[in-house]
Scaffold this active site. Sequence first.
Site, mmCIF file in Angstrom:
data_model
loop_
_atom_site.group_PDB
_atom_site.id
_atom_site.type_symbol
_atom_site.label_atom_id
_atom_site.label_comp_id
_atom_site.label_asym_id
_atom_site.label_seq_id
_atom_site.Cartn_x
_atom_site.Cartn_y
_atom_site.Cartn_z
ATOM 1 N N HIS A 82 0.650 -1.509 -0.163
ATOM 2 C CA HIS A 82 0.342 0.106 0.055
ATOM 3 C C HIS A 82 0.625 1.467 -0.024
ATOM 4 O O HIS A 82 1.936 1.006 0.653
ATOM 5 C CB HIS A 82 -0.709 -0.015 0.809
ATOM 6 C CG HIS A 82 -1.588 1.079 1.085
ATOM 7 N ND1 HIS A 82 -2.838 0.867 0.373
ATOM 8 C CD2 HIS A 82 -1.450 2.511 2.184
ATOM 9 C CE1 HIS A 82 -3.654 2.714 0.334
ATOM 10 N NE2 HIS A 82 -3.031 3.536 1.895
ATOM 11 N N ASP A 161 -15.274 4.710 7.443
ATOM 12 C CA ASP A 161 -13.810 5.174 6.846
ATOM 13 C C ASP A 161 -14.497 6.066 5.707
ATOM 14 O O ASP A 161 -13.820 7.502 5.629
ATOM 15 C CB ASP A 161 -12.435 4.295 5.832
ATOM 16 C CG ASP A 161 -11.423 5.190 6.113
ATOM 17 O OD1 ASP A 161 -11.195 5.707 7.099
ATOM 18 O OD2 ASP A 161 -11.463 5.297 4.579
ATOM 19 N N ARG A 168 -14.285 14.792 7.814
ATOM 20 C CA ARG A 168 -11.983 14.929 7.827
ATOM 21 C C ARG A 168 -11.982 16.232 6.846
ATOM 22 O O ARG A 168 -11.107 16.305 7.379
ATOM 23 C CB ARG A 168 -10.869 14.080 8.302
ATOM 24 C CG ARG A 168 -11.233 13.415 9.113
ATOM 25 C CD ARG A 168 -10.948 11.429 9.365
ATOM 26 N NE ARG A 168 -9.077 11.683 9.046
ATOM 27 C CZ ARG A 168 -8.381 11.243 8.803
ATOM 28 N NH1 ARG A 168 -8.716 10.286 8.247
ATOM 29 N NH2 ARG A 168 -7.441 11.275 8.010
ATOM 30 N N SER A 183 -6.945 4.877 9.129
ATOM 31 C CA SER A 183 -7.905 4.632 8.353
ATOM 32 C C SER A 183 -7.163 4.101 7.001
ATOM 33 O O SER A 183 -7.933 2.583 6.655
ATOM 34 C CB SER A 183 -7.545 6.402 7.147
ATOM 35 O OG SER A 183 -8.189 5.965 6.033
ATOM 36 N N LYS A 187 -8.655 0.269 6.455
ATOM 37 C CA LYS A 187 -9.082 -1.075 4.969
ATOM 38 C C LYS A 187 -7.812 -2.020 4.325
ATOM 39 O O LYS A 187 -8.316 -2.339 3.200
ATOM 40 C CB LYS A 187 -8.747 0.231 4.147
ATOM 41 C CG LYS A 187 -9.666 1.612 4.616
ATOM 42 C CD LYS A 187 -10.217 2.702 3.029
ATOM 43 C CE LYS A 187 -8.341 3.538 3.726
ATOM 44 N NZ LYS A 187 -9.142 4.462 2.775
HETATM 45 N N1 URA Z 1 -5.695 7.633 2.906
HETATM 46 C C1 URA Z 1 -6.464 7.091 3.625
HETATM 47 O O1 URA Z 1 -6.727 6.474 3.535
HETATM 48 N N2 URA Z 1 -6.957 7.469 4.471
HETATM 49 C C2 URA Z 1 -6.145 9.322 4.852
HETATM 50 O O2 URA Z 1 -6.651 8.682 6.048
HETATM 51 C C3 URA Z 1 -5.272 9.817 4.990
HETATM 52 C C4 URA Z 1 -4.870 8.466 3.694
#
Ligand code: URA
Length: 431
Positions: A82, A161, A168, A183, A187
């Site tokens: 990622h 999220d 946010r 976050s 995922k």
């Molecule tokens: N990428 C994400 O998936 N979440 C965040 O909070 C910042 C970058």
Amino acid sequence: MRVVDLIEKKRDGVKLSSGEINYLIENYVSGNIPDYQMSALLMAIFFKGLDKDETNALVKEMLNSGDTVDLSKIDGIKLDKHSTGGVGDKTSLVIGPIIASCGLKLAKMSGRGLGHTGGTIDKLESIAGFNVSLSEDDFFKQVNDIGIAIVGQSKNLVPADKLLYALRDVTGTVPSIPLIAGSIMSKKLASGADKIVLDVKVGSGAFMKSVDEATELAQTMVDIGSSFGKEVVALITNMDEPLGSAIGNALEVEEALETLLGKGPDDFTKLCFRISEELLTLAGVVNPKDKIKEVIENKSAYNKFLEMIEAQGGNINLILNDELPKPNGIKEYKAKSSGYIIKIDAEEVGKAAMLLGAGRANKDDSIDMSVGLKMKCKVGDFVNLGDEIVEIHYNNSYDEVIKNLDEIITISSEKPQKLPIIHKKIEKSSN
Ligand code: URA
């Protein structure tokens, strides 16, 4: 429990219990807590932070808010990578085929681009016919058969999220380390891989502007992984200038293919090989560097990419005959003076590509696969007045992009210090 009491508690720097975090997330997702209260809580978290227990409790509740993917129908170790996002970041298109050609499995769910950063799914869709929406069974079967599949998200992973990120975004609370870590890791954990390498970007084109901040974010994410039983390592990597040379969907696929043939840009090649090496090491492969060299030299990584494209319905003749989408024209942008390139603002390069049509400002915008930018210079290069330093691949107007490039690229008589592409590696902390 009253939400206001929990907001006050966090405002005053007092630790929230896992029961309280459960209450907050569950009730926010079900609509019982209004945005104004969640906004105040997020701002309190932004200023007071979350400790390790609170962060883990947040991740657990976010994970529990939706579906998770069970990859147990895929044999062997399931790897994933990622990136925290950047401009010209097409690493998955190179790392995936390398990993699969080394006999390992990468079952990858990727996203689309939004704003100044691109998305792997959009890039793959520049290959006509490529299907990013495999059924779960076909996804598992393809990974079992050929070691790799890259698809978009189909299940409802981490709805908490989606809600929290949108809030946010409009309340100035995105750049909070526990919130970003929660976050991203919720995922990643929902996607089901066993071992994960994180590429945490630092620099002008990244969320994290200093190596210290990026290190804290990376350590938080690695430790979350370990608390949830996953082996995770992170690399802190440079995003002060675009990665590689190509920015734009078909252009990035072409650059990924060149890199798989051993002819990619140095910075991009180095990063792809290093992330691949970390993934192979996590999977227990000995001499991972030699293995990577071998699959590049004998073209099995390149052929694996073609195999994946074909398996997902893409037309590989378009690649073999150099027929990926092409723009109407290519305009040269030339250096306005002689000297060293001291800055190429990655975020602004991403926005310039978006202006040409390569990215979307809103979720539902359509994108133009053929346009983008090809950077012919890197920070530290010496250029002469009039040298071609950028290629603008356009279909419509390029005037505004030319104007923006005047600001994006800075040339000076002083040789800058060249930053390394990889700053450091972060592993699980010992405590
Ligand atoms: N990428 C994400 O998936 N979440 C965040 O909070 C910042 C970058």
